[in-house]
Design a protein around this motif. Structure first.
Motif, PDB file in Angstrom:
ATOM      1  N   THR A  29      19.387  92.963 -48.673  1.00  0.00           N
ATOM      2  CA  THR A  29      19.957  91.830 -48.242  1.00  0.00           C
ATOM      3  C   THR A  29      20.370  90.625 -49.603  1.00  0.00           C
ATOM      4  N   ALA A  35      21.035  91.650 -37.810  1.00  0.00           N
ATOM      5  CA  ALA A  35      19.196  92.205 -37.784  1.00  0.00           C
ATOM      6  C   ALA A  35      18.872  91.394 -37.192  1.00  0.00           C
ATOM      7  N   TYR A  54      10.023  96.611 -41.225  1.00  0.00           N
ATOM      8  CA  TYR A  54      11.749  96.417 -41.117  1.00  0.00           C
ATOM      9  C   TYR A  54      12.000  94.766 -41.935  1.00  0.00           C
ATOM     10  N   GLN A  65      25.665  95.639 -34.983  1.00  0.00           N
ATOM     11  CA  GLN A  65      25.543  94.508 -35.809  1.00  0.00           C
ATOM     12  C   GLN A  65      26.776  94.312 -36.827  1.00  0.00           C
ATOM     13  N   ARG A 104      23.799  88.300 -42.700  1.00  0.00           N
ATOM     14  CA  ARG A 104      23.182  89.403 -41.789  1.00  0.00           C
ATOM     15  C   ARG A 104      21.528  89.157 -41.190  1.00  0.00           C
ATOM     16  N   TYR A 138      16.915  95.075 -35.430  1.00  0.00           N
ATOM     17  CA  TYR A 138      15.864  95.375 -34.922  1.00  0.00           C
ATOM     18  C   TYR A 138      15.563  95.629 -33.471  1.00  0.00           C
ATOM     19  N   SER A 143      19.594 102.600 -45.139  1.00  0.00           N
ATOM     20  CA  SER A 143      18.811 102.249 -43.824  1.00  0.00           C
ATOM     21  C   SER A 143      18.732 103.139 -42.858  1.00  0.00           C
ATOM     22  N   ASP A 202      27.311  90.982 -38.518  1.00  0.00           N
ATOM     23  CA  ASP A 202      27.819  89.952 -39.601  1.00  0.00           C
ATOM     24  C   ASP A 202      28.450  89.231 -40.192  1.00  0.00           C
ATOM     25  N   SER A 236      15.113 103.571 -42.179  1.00  0.00           N
ATOM     26  CA  SER A 236      14.150 103.275 -40.360  1.00  0.00           C
ATOM     27  C   SER A 236      13.662 104.518 -40.360  1.00  0.00           C
ATOM     28  N   TRP A 252      14.369  94.784 -44.836  1.00  0.00           N
ATOM     29  CA  TRP A 252      16.467  94.193 -44.663  1.00  0.00           C
ATOM     30  C   TRP A 252      15.681  93.091 -46.312  1.00  0.00           C
TER      31      TRP A 252
END
Length: 127
Positions: free
Chosen positions: A82, A47, A74, A17, A43, A51, A116, A21, A120, A78
């Motif tokens: 962000t 993302a 999520y 990721q 992002r 996810y 995160s 990003d 998560s 997020w």
């Protein structure tokens, strides 16, 4: 599922990721897009991939943890992450310059990744 398994998969997928990003952020801001907007777009790119990977594999259990409730959680997390990331990157860009913002982005995202993971594991992908 074990914490070790969750953390291992989350780390591998997080690095993927981050690469997406960071590459998008650097490329877009290099070509003139404001760093904050480039950060948001970068992002978004990471993302969607994260996810799916984390819901399908990292936190799935016997069946994937990808439902409406998980998606809403999520998106909520997020957006929060962000905003924090974009503020940090904008401040670094304003104070130290674009190249330092590019270099700092993985560090900013690394700090957010630690938070995160817990969010998560204990909230986003809970059924």
């Amino acid at each position: 599922m074990s914490l070790k398994r969750h953390l291992g998969a989350y780390t591998v997928f997080g690095l993927i990721q981050l690469a997406v990003d960071w590459a998008l952020t650097v490329m877009l801001s290099h070509f003139g897009l404001r760093i904050g907007l480039a950060n948001i777009i970068g992002r978004v790119g990471g993302a969607w991939l994260g996810y799916w990977l984390n819901g399908r594999y990292t936190f799935a259990g016997e069946e994937p943890a990808l439902g409406r409730q998980q998606f809403a959680r999520y998106v909520t997390w997020w957006c929060t992450a962000t905003v924090l990331s974009t503020i940090a990157i904008e401040l670094i860009d304003d104070d130290l310059g674009r190249k330092w913002a590019w270099l700092a982005k993985p560090l900013v995202e690394g700090v957010l990744a630690g938070v995160s993971f817990m969010v998560s594991r204990h909230w986003v992908f809970r059924r």
